[in-house]
Enzyme design. Structure first.
Site, PDB file in Angstrom:
ATOM      1  N   LYS A  56      19.851 -18.656 -24.366  1.00 48.22           N
ATOM      2  CA  LYS A  56      19.471 -17.346 -24.830  1.00 48.22           C
ATOM      3  C   LYS A  56      18.617 -17.409 -26.090  1.00 48.22           C
ATOM      4  CE  LYS A  56      24.112 -15.810 -23.663  1.00 48.22           C
ATOM      5  NZ  LYS A  56      25.407 -15.453 -24.267  1.00 48.22           N
ATOM      6  N   GLY A  57      18.785 -18.499 -26.842  1.00 48.73           N
ATOM      7  CA  GLY A  57      18.208 -18.574 -28.191  1.00 48.73           C
ATOM      8  C   GLY A  57      16.700 -18.400 -28.265  1.00 48.73           C
ATOM      9  N   GLU A 112      10.791 -22.757 -27.047  1.00 52.90           N
ATOM     10  CA  GLU A 112      12.197 -22.992 -27.388  1.00 52.90           C
ATOM     11  C   GLU A 112      12.414 -22.739 -28.880  1.00 52.90           C
ATOM     12  OE1 GLU A 112      15.052 -22.904 -26.722  1.00 52.90           O
ATOM     13  OE2 GLU A 112      16.154 -24.763 -26.531  1.00 52.90           O
ATOM     14  N   ASP A 113      13.640 -22.371 -29.208  1.00 52.61           N
ATOM     15  CA  ASP A 113      13.941 -22.056 -30.604  1.00 52.61           C
ATOM     16  C   ASP A 113      14.024 -23.303 -31.486  1.00 52.61           C
ATOM     17  OD1 ASP A 113      16.282 -22.976 -29.423  1.00 52.61           O
ATOM     18  OD2 ASP A 113      17.442 -21.159 -29.807  1.00 52.61           O
ATOM     19  N   ASP A 116      16.739 -30.375 -31.450  1.00 51.64           N
ATOM     20  CA  ASP A 116      17.705 -31.159 -32.231  1.00 51.64           C
ATOM     21  C   ASP A 116      17.740 -32.562 -31.630  1.00 51.64           C
ATOM     22  OD1 ASP A 116      19.726 -32.034 -33.822  1.00 51.64           O
ATOM     23  OD2 ASP A 116      21.277 -30.701 -33.071  1.00 51.64           O
ATOM     24  N   PHE A 165      22.739 -27.005 -40.017  1.00 52.97           N
ATOM     25  CA  PHE A 165      22.971 -26.011 -38.980  1.00 52.97           C
ATOM     26  C   PHE A 165      22.404 -24.668 -39.415  1.00 52.97           C
ATOM     27  CE2 PHE A 165      25.282 -23.090 -36.250  1.00 52.97           C
ATOM     28  CZ  PHE A 165      25.057 -23.696 -35.032  1.00 52.97           C
ATOM     29  N   VAL A 166      21.457 -24.160 -38.640  1.00 56.81           N
ATOM     30  CA  VAL A 166      20.772 -22.909 -39.006  1.00 56.81           C
ATOM     31  C   VAL A 166      21.063 -21.806 -37.989  1.00 56.81           C
ATOM     32  CG1 VAL A 166      18.921 -24.101 -40.248  1.00 56.81           C
ATOM     33  CG2 VAL A 166      18.642 -23.610 -37.813  1.00 56.81           C
ATOM     34  N   ASP A 172      22.217 -18.950 -32.762  1.00 56.78           N
ATOM     35  CA  ASP A 172      23.564 -18.417 -32.979  1.00 56.78           C
ATOM     36  C   ASP A 172      24.546 -19.458 -33.505  1.00 56.78           C
ATOM     37  OD1 ASP A 172      23.643 -19.922 -30.467  1.00 56.78           O
ATOM     38  OD2 ASP A 172      25.671 -19.116 -30.270  1.00 56.78           O
ATOM     39  N   ARG A 178      22.364 -14.023 -34.051  1.00 63.27           N
ATOM     40  CA  ARG A 178      21.062 -14.021 -33.373  1.00 63.27           C
ATOM     41  C   ARG A 178      20.175 -12.889 -33.856  1.00 63.27           C
ATOM     42  NH1 ARG A 178      21.562 -17.591 -28.928  1.00 63.27           N
ATOM     43  NH2 ARG A 178      23.559 -17.573 -27.851  1.00 63.27           N
TER      44      ARG A 178
END
Ligand code: IMP
Ligand code: MG
Length: 193
Positions: A56-57, A112-113, A116, A165-166, A172, A178
């Site tokens: 969903k990101g 894509e968001d 990683d 971690f963002v 989310d 979000r």
């Protein structure tokens, strides 16, 4: 309140108090997306472009990026879940939804968001290759820039960020945050609770 509606940017989102610091403001994100949109419009001129975002990101980024692209294009969505127990990637990726468009001979740009470990994008790329596109590249808003064993075809990057971690702007923690307009580092006490 006297009935006046504040502009969005002036409203305080109560989730902001859970951030240790803001990495990129709404304005900085918007400016960078305009630049990316201009570049993509140039690079894909006269090509049949299809943007593919990952649920969903990625959808918040997709919604803004597609409106900064000035050439005709279609978009589709893939569902992928990269089971994270808390803030760490497990490396296991499950595809929850395939595309619906015919992607054969189209130029695909995955939107894509965040990148990683690269596991999610790697699996999604393999799924998309089955559709025999003319080309397949990636536009990622955030790159944690860590050393990776997986090689993904990253063509455009919004921002390089530290390995923290963002949340916000689609990203989310346990499905929340979000709807923050900025991107920020979550206070460790929020996820260690
Ligand atoms: P990867 O498979 O390890 O590259 O992780 C990619 C996916 O994990 C992204 O699509 C995000 O959904 C999620 N993710 C990775 N890092 C973060 C983060 O810092 N905040 C929120 N979600 C993240
Ligand atoms: Mg994601």
């Amino acid at each position: 309140m006297d009935g006046k509606v504040l502009p969005l940017a002036q409203q305080e989102n109560e989730l902001l108090q859970d951030l240790e610091r803001v990495l990129y403001s709404e304005e900085e994100i918007a400016r960078r997306i305009q630049e990316l949109g201009r570049q993509i419009s140039e690079d894909y001129r006269d090509k049949q472009l299809v943007l593919i975002s990952i649920l969903k990101g990625g959808i918040v980024f997709l919604a803004d990026l597609m409106r900064s692209i000035t050439i005709p294009h279609a978009f589709d969505l893939v569902g992928a879940s990269s089971y994270r127990g808390g803030t760490q990637s497990s490396g296991k990726v499950i595809i929850t939804k395939d595309v619906t468009l015919d992607l054969r001979d189209k130029h695909l740009l995955l939107v894509e968001d965040i990148l990683d470990t690269g596991h999610t994008l790697n699996v999604v790329c393999e799924v998309l290759k089955i559709h025999q596109p003319a080309s397949l590249d990636i536009c990622c808003l955030l790159d944690k820039g860590r050393e990776r064993t997986i090689n993904v075809p990253l063509k455009y990057t919004g921002f390089q960020i530290p390995d923290e971690f963002v949340v916000g702007y689609g990203l989310d923690f346990r499905e929340y945050y979000r709807n923050l307009s900025c991107i920020g580092v979550l206070k460790p006490e929020v996820y260690s609770e």
